[in-house]
Design a protein around this motif. Structure first.
Motif, PDB file in Angstrom:
ATOM      1  N   ARG A  41       0.833  -1.218   0.000  1.00 44.60           N
ATOM      2  CA  ARG A  41       0.000   0.000   0.000  1.00 44.60           C
ATOM      3  C   ARG A  41       0.858   1.255   0.000  1.00 44.60           C
ATOM      4  NH1 ARG A  41      -2.114   2.534   4.944  1.00 44.60           N
ATOM      5  NH2 ARG A  41      -0.794   1.891   6.678  1.00 44.60           N
ATOM      6  N   PHE A  42       2.019   1.211   0.666  1.00 44.34           N
ATOM      7  CA  PHE A  42       2.921   2.366   0.645  1.00 44.34           C
ATOM      8  C   PHE A  42       3.615   2.491  -0.707  1.00 44.34           C
ATOM      9  CE2 PHE A  42       3.195   1.681   5.430  1.00 44.34           C
ATOM     10  CZ  PHE A  42       2.258   2.665   5.710  1.00 44.34           C
ATOM     11  N   GLU A  47       3.980   5.399  -6.000  1.00 47.00           N
ATOM     12  CA  GLU A  47       3.757   5.453  -7.443  1.00 47.00           C
ATOM     13  C   GLU A  47       2.645   6.418  -7.820  1.00 47.00           C
ATOM     14  OE1 GLU A  47       3.404   1.562  -9.195  1.00 47.00           O
ATOM     15  OE2 GLU A  47       5.570   1.254  -9.026  1.00 47.00           O
ATOM     16  N   ALA A  48       1.656   6.567  -6.952  1.00 47.14           N
ATOM     17  CA  ALA A  48       0.553   7.495  -7.205  1.00 47.14           C
ATOM     18  C   ALA A  48       0.932   8.921  -6.794  1.00 47.14           C
ATOM     19  CB  ALA A  48      -0.692   7.047  -6.443  1.00 47.14           C
ATOM     20  N   GLU A  49       2.128   9.067  -6.248  1.00 50.99           N
ATOM     21  CA  GLU A  49       2.610  10.355  -5.746  1.00 50.99           C
ATOM     22  C   GLU A  49       1.679  10.912  -4.680  1.00 50.99           C
ATOM     23  OE1 GLU A  49       4.062  12.960  -8.908  1.00 50.99           O
ATOM     24  OE2 GLU A  49       3.895  11.184 -10.213  1.00 50.99           O
ATOM     25  N   ASP A  50       1.054  10.008  -3.931  1.00 50.12           N
ATOM     26  CA  ASP A  50       0.181  10.372  -2.820  1.00 50.12           C
ATOM     27  C   ASP A  50       1.001  10.252  -1.541  1.00 50.12           C
ATOM     28  OD1 ASP A  50      -1.862  10.955  -1.127  1.00 50.12           O
ATOM     29  OD2 ASP A  50      -3.096   9.217  -1.650  1.00 50.12           O
ATOM     30  N   PHE A  51       1.948  11.162  -1.412  1.00 50.14           N
ATOM     31  CA  PHE A  51       2.903  11.085  -0.318  1.00 50.14           C
ATOM     32  C   PHE A  51       2.257  11.275   1.056  1.00 50.14           C
ATOM     33  CE2 PHE A  51       5.739  12.714  -3.866  1.00 50.14           C
ATOM     34  CZ  PHE A  51       6.212  11.453  -4.184  1.00 50.14           C
ATOM     35  N   SER A  52       1.045  11.811   1.086  1.00 55.44           N
ATOM     36  CA  SER A  52       0.343  11.974   2.360  1.00 55.44           C
ATOM     37  C   SER A  52      -0.026  10.621   2.971  1.00 55.44           C
ATOM     38  CB  SER A  52      -0.916  12.819   2.176  1.00 55.44           C
ATOM     39  OG  SER A  52      -1.847  12.138   1.349  1.00 55.44           O
ATOM     40  N   GLU A  53      -0.033   9.554   2.165  1.00 55.83           N
ATOM     41  CA  GLU A  53      -0.354   8.215   2.654  1.00 55.83           C
ATOM     42  C   GLU A  53       0.847   7.522   3.301  1.00 55.83           C
ATOM     43  OE1 GLU A  53      -3.358   6.563   2.784  1.00 55.83           O
ATOM     44  OE2 GLU A  53      -4.083   8.569   2.286  1.00 55.83           O
ATOM     45  N   LEU A  54       2.029   8.091   3.143  1.00 55.82           N
ATOM     46  CA  LEU A  54       3.230   7.499   3.741  1.00 55.82           C
ATOM     47  C   LEU A  54       3.265   7.821   5.221  1.00 55.82           C
ATOM     48  CD1 LEU A  54       5.829   8.312   0.939  1.00 55.82           C
ATOM     49  CD2 LEU A  54       4.552   6.203   1.313  1.00 55.82           C
ATOM     50  N   PRO A  55       4.004   7.024   6.004  1.00 57.55           N
ATOM     51  CA  PRO A  55       3.986   7.202   7.452  1.00 57.55           C
ATOM     52  C   PRO A  55       4.612   8.495   7.949  1.00 57.55           C
ATOM     53  CG  PRO A  55       5.536   5.482   6.839  1.00 57.55           C
ATOM     54  CD  PRO A  55       4.800   5.873   5.598  1.00 57.55           C
ATOM     55  N   GLY A  56       5.370   9.180   7.135  1.00 54.86           N
ATOM     56  CA  GLY A  56       5.938  10.471   7.524  1.00 54.86           C
ATOM     57  C   GLY A  56       7.361  10.364   8.048  1.00 54.86           C
ATOM     58  N   GLY A  57       7.965  11.534   8.192  1.00 56.08           N
ATOM     59  CA  GLY A  57       9.298  11.635   8.761  1.00 56.08           C
ATOM     60  C   GLY A  57      10.343  10.794   8.055  1.00 56.08           C
ATOM     61  N   ILE A  58      11.211  10.227   8.849  1.00 56.56           N
ATOM     62  CA  ILE A  58      12.322   9.443   8.316  1.00 56.56           C
ATOM     63  C   ILE A  58      11.845   8.189   7.601  1.00 56.56           C
ATOM     64  CG2 ILE A  58      12.794   8.109  10.396  1.00 56.56           C
ATOM     65  CD1 ILE A  58      15.847   8.848   9.623  1.00 56.56           C
ATOM     66  N   PHE A  59      10.687   7.656   7.984  1.00 53.13           N
ATOM     67  CA  PHE A  59      10.161   6.468   7.307  1.00 53.13           C
ATOM     68  C   PHE A  59       9.856   6.769   5.846  1.00 53.13           C
ATOM     69  CE2 PHE A  59       9.141   5.384  11.734  1.00 53.13           C
ATOM     70  CZ  PHE A  59       9.723   4.142  11.803  1.00 53.13           C
ATOM     71  N   SER A  60       9.217   7.904   5.585  1.00 54.09           N
ATOM     72  CA  SER A  60       8.891   8.262   4.199  1.00 54.09           C
ATOM     73  C   SER A  60      10.150   8.390   3.370  1.00 54.09           C
ATOM     74  CB  SER A  60       8.112   9.578   4.151  1.00 54.09           C
ATOM     75  OG  SER A  60       6.845   9.412   4.729  1.00 54.09           O
ATOM     76  N   ARG A  61      11.132   9.082   3.880  1.00 53.48           N
ATOM     77  CA  ARG A  61      12.387   9.264   3.146  1.00 53.48           C
ATOM     78  C   ARG A  61      13.081   7.924   2.905  1.00 53.48           C
ATOM     79  NH1 ARG A  61      13.675  14.241   2.215  1.00 53.48           N
ATOM     80  NH2 ARG A  61      12.683  15.911   3.365  1.00 53.48           N
ATOM     81  N   SER A  62      13.058   7.058   3.890  1.00 50.21           N
ATOM     82  CA  SER A  62      13.660   5.735   3.737  1.00 50.21           C
ATOM     83  C   SER A  62      12.925   4.925   2.678  1.00 50.21           C
ATOM     84  CB  SER A  62      13.652   4.988   5.068  1.00 50.21           C
ATOM     85  OG  SER A  62      14.114   3.674   4.901  1.00 50.21           O
ATOM     86  N   TYR A  63      11.601   4.961   2.702  1.00 51.09           N
ATOM     87  CA  TYR A  63      10.812   4.227   1.714  1.00 51.09           C
ATOM     88  C   TYR A  63      11.097   4.734   0.306  1.00 51.09           C
ATOM     89  CZ  TYR A  63       7.880   2.247   5.467  1.00 51.09           C
ATOM     90  OH  TYR A  63       7.400   1.577   6.566  1.00 51.09           O
ATOM     91  N   TYR A  82       9.997  14.757  -3.668  1.00 52.79           N
ATOM     92  CA  TYR A  82       9.190  14.632  -2.456  1.00 52.79           C
ATOM     93  C   TYR A  82       9.248  15.931  -1.654  1.00 52.79           C
ATOM     94  CZ  TYR A  82       8.094  13.001   2.305  1.00 52.79           C
ATOM     95  OH  TYR A  82       7.587  12.853   3.568  1.00 52.79           O
ATOM     96  N   SER A  83      10.438  16.483  -1.495  1.00 57.68           N
ATOM     97  CA  SER A  83      10.599  17.727  -0.736  1.00 57.68           C
ATOM     98  C   SER A  83       9.840  18.874  -1.382  1.00 57.68           C
ATOM     99  CB  SER A  83      12.076  18.090  -0.600  1.00 57.68           C
ATOM    100  OG  SER A  83      12.737  17.140   0.192  1.00 57.68           O
ATOM    101  N   VAL A  84       9.896  18.948  -2.712  1.00 58.20           N
ATOM    102  CA  VAL A  84       9.163  19.999  -3.429  1.00 58.20           C
ATOM    103  C   VAL A  84       7.674  19.837  -3.196  1.00 58.20           C
ATOM    104  CG1 VAL A  84       8.520  20.814  -5.746  1.00 58.20           C
ATOM    105  CG2 VAL A  84      10.921  20.389  -5.170  1.00 58.20           C
ATOM    106  N   ARG A  85       7.181  18.603  -3.284  1.00 59.94           N
ATOM    107  CA  ARG A  85       5.745  18.357  -3.071  1.00 59.94           C
ATOM    108  C   ARG A  85       5.335  18.719  -1.646  1.00 59.94           C
ATOM    109  NH1 ARG A  85       4.171  14.800  -7.382  1.00 59.94           N
ATOM    110  NH2 ARG A  85       5.170  15.822  -9.123  1.00 59.94           N
ATOM    111  N   LEU A  86       6.184  18.424  -0.672  1.00 58.34           N
ATOM    112  CA  LEU A  86       5.859  18.780   0.709  1.00 58.34           C
ATOM    113  C   LEU A  86       5.767  20.295   0.893  1.00 58.34           C
ATOM    114  CD1 LEU A  86       7.920  16.388   3.008  1.00 58.34           C
ATOM    115  CD2 LEU A  86       5.481  16.369   2.571  1.00 58.34           C
TER     116      LEU A  86
END
Length: 92
Positions: A41-42, A47-63, A82-86
């Motif tokens: 799911r992550f 792939e959908a560029e729905d970064f809000s669905e990621l767990p956040g913080g260091i986990f998102s960057r690691s993923y 990712y940083s630009v989208r945030l």
């Protein structure tokens, strides 16, 4: 974003087409999930560029880093996107 020889280069806020890049790399989501232990799911959210669905913080960057490596991209390009989208989301 434009894919150029394993790198993503910022051009504007267009889609990254990550699923297309993954398909060209010959990897399935299941293979990436098995290798990285990232839930499908992550991976789908990436792939959908729905970064809000990621767990956040260091986990998102690691993923994002692991996903990029699995499909043959330089992680720095995906992390930059990712940083630009945030920043864009925070400004809205």
């Amino acid at each position: 974003m434009v894919r150029q020889e394993g790198q993503l280069r910022a051009t504007n806020a267009r889609s990254l087409n990550l699923s297309e890049v993954r398909l060209r790399s010959g990897r399935t989501l299941e293979q990436i999930a098995d290798t990285t232990k990232i839930r499908i799911r992550f991976l789908r959210a990436i792939e959908a560029e729905d970064f809000s669905e990621l767990p956040g913080g260091i986990f998102s960057r690691s993923y994002l880093k692991q996903y990029a490596e699995q499909i043959g991209l330089e992680p720095a390009g995906l992390l930059a996107a990712y940083s630009v989208r945030l920043k864009t989301a925070d400004a809205a």
